[in-house]
Design a protein around this motif. Structure first.
Motif, PDB file in Angstrom:
ATOM      1  N   VAL A  15      40.173  50.753  43.365  1.00  0.00           N
ATOM      2  CA  VAL A  15      39.179  51.585  42.680  1.00  0.00           C
ATOM      3  C   VAL A  15      38.780  52.806  43.503  1.00  0.00           C
ATOM      4  N   CYS A  16      38.459  52.603  44.775  1.00  0.00           N
ATOM      5  CA  CYS A  16      37.910  53.695  45.585  1.00  0.00           C
ATOM      6  C   CYS A  16      38.969  54.570  46.231  1.00  0.00           C
ATOM      7  N   SER A  21      40.966  52.776  37.419  1.00  0.00           N
ATOM      8  CA  SER A  21      39.721  52.444  36.715  1.00  0.00           C
ATOM      9  C   SER A  21      39.380  50.973  36.928  1.00  0.00           C
ATOM     10  N   ASN A  22      38.122  50.642  36.706  1.00  0.00           N
ATOM     11  CA  ASN A  22      37.703  49.242  36.818  1.00  0.00           C
ATOM     12  C   ASN A  22      38.482  48.358  35.846  1.00  0.00           C
ATOM     13  N   GLU A  23      38.721  48.882  34.655  1.00  0.00           N
ATOM     14  CA  GLU A  23      39.460  48.126  33.638  1.00  0.00           C
ATOM     15  C   GLU A  23      40.899  47.850  34.092  1.00  0.00           C
ATOM     16  N   GLU A  24      41.549  48.890  34.634  1.00  0.00           N
ATOM     17  CA  GLU A  24      42.918  48.713  35.117  1.00  0.00           C
ATOM     18  C   GLU A  24      42.964  47.764  36.316  1.00  0.00           C
ATOM     19  N   ALA A  25      41.995  47.894  37.205  1.00  0.00           N
ATOM     20  CA  ALA A  25      41.940  47.012  38.376  1.00  0.00           C
ATOM     21  C   ALA A  25      41.743  45.567  37.942  1.00  0.00           C
ATOM     22  N   GLU A  33      36.320  42.832  34.255  1.00  0.00           N
ATOM     23  CA  GLU A  33      35.891  44.127  34.774  1.00  0.00           C
ATOM     24  C   GLU A  33      34.611  43.997  35.608  1.00  0.00           C
ATOM     25  N   GLY A  34      33.697  43.163  35.175  1.00  0.00           N
ATOM     26  CA  GLY A  34      32.460  42.938  35.928  1.00  0.00           C
ATOM     27  C   GLY A  34      32.722  42.344  37.301  1.00  0.00           C
ATOM     28  N   SER A  38      31.654  44.001  40.917  1.00  0.00           N
ATOM     29  CA  SER A  38      30.962  43.205  41.929  1.00  0.00           C
ATOM     30  C   SER A  38      31.721  43.217  43.252  1.00  0.00           C
ATOM     31  N   ARG A  39      33.036  43.056  43.184  1.00  0.00           N
ATOM     32  CA  ARG A  39      33.854  43.039  44.407  1.00  0.00           C
ATOM     33  C   ARG A  39      33.818  44.382  45.123  1.00  0.00           C
ATOM     34  N   VAL A  40      33.842  45.463  44.356  1.00  0.00           N
ATOM     35  CA  VAL A  40      33.761  46.791  44.969  1.00  0.00           C
ATOM     36  C   VAL A  40      32.422  46.948  45.674  1.00  0.00           C
ATOM     37  N   ASN A  41      31.338  46.599  45.014  1.00  0.00           N
ATOM     38  CA  ASN A  41      30.015  46.724  45.604  1.00  0.00           C
ATOM     39  C   ASN A  41      29.876  45.844  46.838  1.00  0.00           C
ATOM     40  N   ARG A  42      30.288  44.595  46.742  1.00  0.00           N
ATOM     41  CA  ARG A  42      30.187  43.681  47.880  1.00  0.00           C
ATOM     42  C   ARG A  42      31.110  44.110  49.017  1.00  0.00           C
TER      43      ARG A  42
END
Length: 93
Positions: A15-16, A21-25, A33-34, A38-42
């Motif tokens: 993502v970063c 996109s979150n959907e593709e990831a 997608e949620g 969460s994984r990106v934020n954490r």
């Protein structure tokens, strides 16, 4: 990045760094997608913690330099290659 949990590292890289996109990831990681969000934020929080920053709000600001409480380990992050520096800049935005 190698100190992160694998699922956090994968989400951050997709993502970063890669701009997926979150959907593709979520499709790539075979999860919701949620879960990716969460994984990106954490992952961001875990990486900043590893670098010695207590949170995103005290991280390096290119206009003023490192925060006063930045550890030597975090200072070394400022000397990293451009690709890793990009990851750090993504973490604080």
């Amino acid at each position: 990045m190698h100190l992160l949990r694998p699922e956090f590292r994968q989400a951050l890289m997709l993502v970063c760094v890669s701009g997926v996109s979150n959907e593709e990831a979520a499709d790539i990681c075979e999860c919701r997608e949620g879960t990716i969000k969460s994984r990106v934020n954490r992952g961001k929080q875990q990486l900043l913690s590893i670098l010695g920053y207590p949170d995103r709000h005290t991280a390096f600001d290119p206009r003023t330099g490192p925060a006063p409480n930045v550890t030597p380990r975090a200072h070394s992050a400022l000397l990293m290659p451009a690709s890793e520096s990009h990851v750090l800049s993504v973490l604080i935005t």
